[in-house]
Design an enzyme around this catalytic site. Sequence first.
Site, PDB file in Angstrom:
ATOM      1  N   CYS A 196     -12.870   9.114   0.264  1.00 43.40           N
ATOM      2  CA  CYS A 196     -11.875  10.204   1.027  1.00 43.40           C
ATOM      3  C   CYS A 196     -12.166  11.547   0.580  1.00 43.40           C
ATOM      4  O   CYS A 196     -12.496  11.978  -0.577  1.00 43.40           O
ATOM      5  CB  CYS A 196     -10.588   9.655   0.625  1.00 43.40           C
ATOM      6  SG  CYS A 196      -9.185  10.587   1.374  1.00 43.40           S
TER       7      CYS A 196
ATOM      8  N   HIS B 212      -7.481   3.885   7.771  1.00 42.51           N
ATOM      9  CA  HIS B 212      -7.587   4.938   6.610  1.00 42.51           C
ATOM     10  C   HIS B 212      -6.700   6.250   7.062  1.00 42.51           C
ATOM     11  O   HIS B 212      -6.069   6.611   6.180  1.00 42.51           O
ATOM     12  CB  HIS B 212      -8.925   5.039   6.076  1.00 42.51           C
ATOM     13  CG  HIS B 212      -9.294   6.300   4.978  1.00 42.51           C
ATOM     14  ND1 HIS B 212      -9.651   5.711   3.884  1.00 42.51           N
ATOM     15  CD2 HIS B 212      -9.064   7.359   4.989  1.00 42.51           C
ATOM     16  CE1 HIS B 212      -9.457   6.951   3.183  1.00 42.51           C
ATOM     17  NE2 HIS B 212      -9.291   8.051   3.915  1.00 42.51           N
ATOM     18  N   GLU B 213      -7.151   6.562   8.250  1.00 40.90           N
ATOM     19  CA  GLU B 213      -6.675   8.128   8.425  1.00 40.90           C
ATOM     20  C   GLU B 213      -5.058   7.871   8.754  1.00 40.90           C
ATOM     21  O   GLU B 213      -4.292   8.879   8.822  1.00 40.90           O
ATOM     22  CB  GLU B 213      -7.249   8.654   9.746  1.00 40.90           C
ATOM     23  CG  GLU B 213      -8.807   8.979   9.406  1.00 40.90           C
ATOM     24  CD  GLU B 213      -9.097   9.717   8.042  1.00 40.90           C
ATOM     25  OE1 GLU B 213      -8.152  10.610   7.799  1.00 40.90           O
ATOM     26  OE2 GLU B 213     -10.082   9.777   7.585  1.00 40.90           O
TER      27      GLU B 213
ATOM     28  N   HIS C 172      -3.017   7.952   6.064  1.00 40.46           N
ATOM     29  CA  HIS C 172      -2.721   9.268   5.596  1.00 40.46           C
ATOM     30  C   HIS C 172      -1.394   9.812   6.299  1.00 40.46           C
ATOM     31  O   HIS C 172      -0.767  10.812   5.649  1.00 40.46           O
ATOM     32  CB  HIS C 172      -3.666  10.254   5.755  1.00 40.46           C
ATOM     33  CG  HIS C 172      -4.942  10.372   4.783  1.00 40.46           C
ATOM     34  ND1 HIS C 172      -4.566  10.572   3.736  1.00 40.46           N
ATOM     35  CD2 HIS C 172      -6.139   9.956   4.794  1.00 40.46           C
ATOM     36  CE1 HIS C 172      -5.798  10.574   2.868  1.00 40.46           C
ATOM     37  NE2 HIS C 172      -6.700  10.075   3.581  1.00 40.46           N
TER      38      HIS C 172
END
Length: 174
Positions: free
Chosen positions: A96, A138-139, A142
């Site tokens: 990351c 993953h994004e 966030h």
Amino acid sequence: MALLEIIHYPSKILRTISKEVVSFDSKLHQQLDDMHETMIASEGIGLAAIQVGLPLRMLIINLPQEDGVQHKEDCLEIINPKWIETKGSMMYKEGCLSVPGFYEEVERFEKVKIEYQNRFAEVKILEASELLAVAIQHEIDHLNGVLFVDKLSILKRKKFEKELKELQKKQKRE
């Protein structure tokens, strides 16, 4: 275009739950372009707006082609994503831009299907597998204030915290 500062763990900003994008204007287009420039300069494949201090539900992903090059025209700009479907399970070694120098295996869905808007507010559907599916998960994490290190086992999390402290000590000496 401008390079933006990437926020690093353990900044509390990364724990912010991002807000829906409602204005699809030239300012948004500039933010997306700046995010892309920042991501490429940082040698990343994905970047969520919150990683550059923008608490908006938008992210970009630009996977390299077979020649290793990331072409801007291949960049996915995903705004206000919503899960439609998830399938299977796989382990994938992730890193990351907000947690530089640390890579660890994380369990992710093998296939995903999302609905999102592009920079022109057009609704799109995307089905993904393999690296693209991992990057999307993953994004989107966030956008919800979740980091990949939060998904580690207790043992791996302790290893990460120890490595982070050692890195911070080293940086203070330099």
